[in-house]
Design a protein around this motif. Structure first.
Motif, PDB file in Angstrom:
ATOM      1  N   SER A 160     -44.033 127.580   8.247  1.00  0.00           N
ATOM      2  CA  SER A 160     -44.841 128.497   7.722  1.00  0.00           C
ATOM      3  C   SER A 160     -44.033 130.710   8.453  1.00  0.00           C
ATOM      4  O   SER A 160     -42.931 131.016   7.625  1.00  0.00           O
ATOM      5  CB  SER A 160     -45.740 129.993   8.024  1.00  0.00           C
ATOM      6  N   GLU A 161     -43.480 130.228   9.592  1.00  0.00           N
ATOM      7  CA  GLU A 161     -43.611 131.555   9.940  1.00  0.00           C
ATOM      8  C   GLU A 161     -41.738 131.554   9.991  1.00  0.00           C
ATOM      9  O   GLU A 161     -40.831 132.866   9.921  1.00  0.00           O
ATOM     10  CB  GLU A 161     -43.390 131.834  12.089  1.00  0.00           C
ATOM     11  N   GLN A 162     -40.970 130.235  10.157  1.00  0.00           N
ATOM     12  CA  GLN A 162     -39.421 129.597   9.877  1.00  0.00           C
ATOM     13  C   GLN A 162     -39.107 130.637   8.620  1.00  0.00           C
ATOM     14  O   GLN A 162     -38.450 131.693   8.476  1.00  0.00           O
ATOM     15  CB  GLN A 162     -39.277 128.833  10.480  1.00  0.00           C
ATOM     16  N   GLN A 163     -40.020 130.018   7.550  1.00  0.00           N
ATOM     17  CA  GLN A 163     -39.299 130.396   6.916  1.00  0.00           C
ATOM     18  C   GLN A 163     -39.494 132.174   5.768  1.00  0.00           C
ATOM     19  O   GLN A 163     -38.422 132.728   5.352  1.00  0.00           O
ATOM     20  CB  GLN A 163     -40.218 129.426   5.174  1.00  0.00           C
ATOM     21  N   TYR A 164     -40.410 132.526   6.667  1.00  0.00           N
ATOM     22  CA  TYR A 164     -40.931 133.955   6.492  1.00  0.00           C
ATOM     23  C   TYR A 164     -39.667 135.148   7.313  1.00  0.00           C
ATOM     24  O   TYR A 164     -39.340 135.481   6.882  1.00  0.00           O
ATOM     25  CB  TYR A 164     -42.229 134.738   6.337  1.00  0.00           C
ATOM     26  N   LEU A 165     -39.563 134.439   8.409  1.00  0.00           N
ATOM     27  CA  LEU A 165     -38.306 135.187   9.302  1.00  0.00           C
ATOM     28  C   LEU A 165     -36.998 134.966   8.547  1.00  0.00           C
ATOM     29  O   LEU A 165     -35.755 136.369   8.389  1.00  0.00           O
ATOM     30  CB  LEU A 165     -38.745 134.983  10.611  1.00  0.00           C
ATOM     31  N   ALA A 166     -36.649 133.639   7.814  1.00  0.00           N
ATOM     32  CA  ALA A 166     -36.068 133.372   7.234  1.00  0.00           C
ATOM     33  C   ALA A 166     -35.959 134.201   6.052  1.00  0.00           C
ATOM     34  O   ALA A 166     -34.472 135.351   5.501  1.00  0.00           O
ATOM     35  CB  ALA A 166     -35.226 131.788   6.951  1.00  0.00           C
ATOM     36  N   ALA A 167     -36.576 134.962   4.939  1.00  0.00           N
ATOM     37  CA  ALA A 167     -36.471 135.887   4.056  1.00  0.00           C
ATOM     38  C   ALA A 167     -36.563 137.103   4.624  1.00  0.00           C
ATOM     39  O   ALA A 167     -35.838 137.485   3.726  1.00  0.00           O
ATOM     40  CB  ALA A 167     -37.869 135.735   3.547  1.00  0.00           C
ATOM     41  N   ALA A 168     -37.117 137.917   5.882  1.00  0.00           N
ATOM     42  CA  ALA A 168     -36.677 138.743   6.466  1.00  0.00           C
ATOM     43  C   ALA A 168     -34.784 139.001   6.535  1.00  0.00           C
ATOM     44  O   ALA A 168     -34.483 139.992   6.086  1.00  0.00           O
ATOM     45  CB  ALA A 168     -37.454 139.183   7.593  1.00  0.00           C
ATOM     46  N   LYS A 169     -34.472 138.402   7.053  1.00  0.00           N
ATOM     47  CA  LYS A 169     -33.520 137.928   7.201  1.00  0.00           C
ATOM     48  C   LYS A 169     -32.157 138.262   5.984  1.00  0.00           C
ATOM     49  O   LYS A 169     -31.414 138.747   5.572  1.00  0.00           O
ATOM     50  CB  LYS A 169     -32.721 136.636   7.557  1.00  0.00           C
ATOM     51  N   THR A 170     -32.495 137.605   4.727  1.00  0.00           N
ATOM     52  CA  THR A 170     -31.743 137.791   3.310  1.00  0.00           C
ATOM     53  C   THR A 170     -32.239 138.586   2.833  1.00  0.00           C
ATOM     54  O   THR A 170     -31.508 139.161   2.534  1.00  0.00           O
ATOM     55  CB  THR A 170     -32.668 136.400   3.100  1.00  0.00           C
ATOM     56  N   LEU A 171     -33.560 139.063   3.128  1.00  0.00           N
ATOM     57  CA  LEU A 171     -33.872 140.722   1.973  1.00  0.00           C
ATOM     58  C   LEU A 171     -32.658 141.836   3.307  1.00  0.00           C
ATOM     59  O   LEU A 171     -32.054 142.456   2.438  1.00  0.00           O
ATOM     60  CB  LEU A 171     -35.052 141.079   2.390  1.00  0.00           C
ATOM     61  N   ARG A 172     -32.207 141.470   3.874  1.00  0.00           N
ATOM     62  CA  ARG A 172     -31.238 142.413   5.297  1.00  0.00           C
ATOM     63  C   ARG A 172     -30.099 142.809   4.742  1.00  0.00           C
ATOM     64  O   ARG A 172     -29.485 143.252   4.407  1.00  0.00           O
ATOM     65  CB  ARG A 172     -31.498 142.641   6.678  1.00  0.00           C
ATOM     66  N   SER A 173     -29.991 140.828   4.163  1.00  0.00           N
ATOM     67  CA  SER A 173     -27.783 140.442   3.623  1.00  0.00           C
ATOM     68  C   SER A 173     -28.572 141.671   2.333  1.00  0.00           C
ATOM     69  O   SER A 173     -27.180 141.886   2.644  1.00  0.00           O
ATOM     70  CB  SER A 173     -28.439 139.057   3.614  1.00  0.00           C
ATOM     71  N   PHE A 174     -29.380 141.222   1.593  1.00  0.00           N
ATOM     72  CA  PHE A 174     -29.036 141.644   0.589  1.00  0.00           C
ATOM     73  C   PHE A 174     -28.721 143.408   0.687  1.00  0.00           C
ATOM     74  O   PHE A 174     -27.900 143.502  -0.049  1.00  0.00           O
ATOM     75  CB  PHE A 174     -30.177 141.525  -0.631  1.00  0.00           C
ATOM     76  N   ASN A 175     -30.025 143.951   1.733  1.00  0.00           N
ATOM     77  CA  ASN A 175     -29.484 145.134   1.513  1.00  0.00           C
ATOM     78  C   ASN A 175     -27.912 145.625   2.408  1.00  0.00           C
ATOM     79  O   ASN A 175     -28.058 147.153   1.967  1.00  0.00           O
ATOM     80  CB  ASN A 175     -30.233 145.955   2.915  1.00  0.00           C
ATOM     81  N   ASN A 176     -27.310 144.936   2.884  1.00  0.00           N
ATOM     82  CA  ASN A 176     -26.221 144.990   3.570  1.00  0.00           C
ATOM     83  C   ASN A 176     -25.160 145.311   2.038  1.00  0.00           C
ATOM     84  O   ASN A 176     -24.277 146.120   1.916  1.00  0.00           O
ATOM     85  CB  ASN A 176     -26.017 144.367   4.586  1.00  0.00           C
ATOM     86  N   ARG A 177     -25.633 144.271   1.271  1.00  0.00           N
ATOM     87  CA  ARG A 177     -24.550 143.854   0.530  1.00  0.00           C
ATOM     88  C   ARG A 177     -24.533 145.156  -0.731  1.00  0.00           C
ATOM     89  O   ARG A 177     -23.542 145.103  -0.581  1.00  0.00           O
ATOM     90  CB  ARG A 177     -24.636 142.601  -0.200  1.00  0.00           C
ATOM     91  N   LEU A 178     -25.803 145.744  -1.424  1.00  0.00           N
ATOM     92  CA  LEU A 178     -26.461 146.661  -1.710  1.00  0.00           C
ATOM     93  C   LEU A 178     -25.352 147.885  -1.487  1.00  0.00           C
ATOM     94  O   LEU A 178     -24.892 148.865  -2.310  1.00  0.00           O
ATOM     95  CB  LEU A 178     -27.858 146.793  -1.561  1.00  0.00           C
TER      96      LEU A 178
END
Length: 334
Positions: free
Chosen positions: A175-193
């Protein structure tokens, strides 16, 4: 062995018997028994302290209403940054006891796991809204790949350890691997934004739709509270009351922070509709609701004199926040 050894000179023993007796070690049975008992007592003491002390060390419920995400680049979303930072804090910094196996002290906790699961549930709802509404130009446009991935990762079961024997005997993503990956994905979106490579539609209808979905989720949470109060209020012992209380608290806490920062993201819309005061009042209601912190959660009768109903008190603030969400949504619709 000396020739003068009395064992060798004993006429009743031949030489081989005497030598065997001389080499036989001398054991103190009472000393061995005493040390064995001490070892058993020590193991019992360690076992008795392992879970209580470990639980105290692991347990952490952080409801700081002033929690902020790190500074975001120009053009990025404060709410998305907040979601990523909240995941990093709860999962990365504090750990995730929801999926701890029985031999870890976090396995015996219940309030912290329910609180964290409530936070993740709210973030999952927010990421879904980002994917379906705010992160798209219109409903017929392409879904952002980062938001699609984050929504799936945050919907992952919160109780999966490195093994999930219900699906496979092979190791799997925790579970924690998935959630930490989600945080990384959200930061990727913000950088692209921030670089103009992603979409964040700051329209009134998008904000209204997000508020409606949050209000609907809070409606579901209020139904859970209502059922528990109706069926178990007044019980001297209610083992589910604290689980429900802290799961709801986590939801309210995450939504309060997200709405605070969505107020920054949608500042032009809020100013245009003259909603600054109403928005601030709504965020304050979430703050009060999410910082309720009873020493022991009691599911007493709502009209009790001695034993309060913490679920009823929490439900009052939840419904107040939901009503304020609806009021703002109605104004945005006009």
């Amino acid at each position: 062995m000396s020739e003068n050894d009395p064992l060798l000179n004993d006429p009743l023993l031949d030489e081989p018997q005497a030598r065997r007796r001389w080499w036989k070690p001398s054991f103190d049975r009472r000393r061995i028994l005493r040390w064995s008992l001490r070892g058993v007592v020590a193991l019992l003491v360690i076992a008795a302290l392992y879970y209580p002390v470990g639980m105290l060390l692991v347990h952490k419920i952080d409801d700081d209403p002033d929690f902020q995400a790190p500074a975001t680049p120009e053009g990025a979303s404060r709410a998305v940054a907040l979601a990523a930072a909240l995941i990093d804090r709860e999962v990365g910094d504090y750990g995730w006891p929801s999926n701890d196996p029985f031999f870890m002290p976090g396995w015996a906790l219940d309030n912290m796991p329910n609180y964290q699961q409530g936070i993740i549930a709210a973030l999952a709802r927010f990421s879904t809204e980002m994917r379906d509404q705010i992160g798209r130009v219109r409903g017929t446009s392409q879904v952002d790949p980062d938001l699609e991935k984050a929504a799936g990762q945050l919907s992952y079961s919160p109780t999966v350890w490195i093994f999930d024997f219900s699906t496979s005997w092979a190791p799997t993503a925790s579970s924690e691997q998935q959630y930490l990956a989600a945080a990384k994905t959200l930061r990727s979106f913000n950088n692209r934004l921030s670089q103009g490579q992603a979409v964040f539609e700051r329209r009134a209808d998008n904000l209204q739709g997000t508020l409606d979905r949050i209000a609907a989720d809070l409606g579901s949470a209020s139904a859970v509270l209502d059922k528990q109060v109706e069926e178990h209020s007044g019980d001297w012992v209610d083992f589910q009351a604290d689980d429900i209380f802290y799961a709801t608290k986590g939801r309210l806490y995450a939504y309060g922070l997200l709405l605070r920062d969505l107020g920054t993201d949608f500042a032009p819309v809020i100013a245009e509709r003259d909603l600054k005061a109403a928005w601030a009042q709504m965020v304050e209601t979430f703050r009060v609701a999410s910082t309720l912190d009873p020493l022991v959660v009691v599911n007493g009768r709502p009209d009790a004199f001695m034993r309060p109903s913490h679920l009823a008190a929490q439900g009052f603030f939840l419904l107040r926040a939901r009503t304020q969400l609806r009021e703002i949504s109605n104004i945005l619709q006009k």
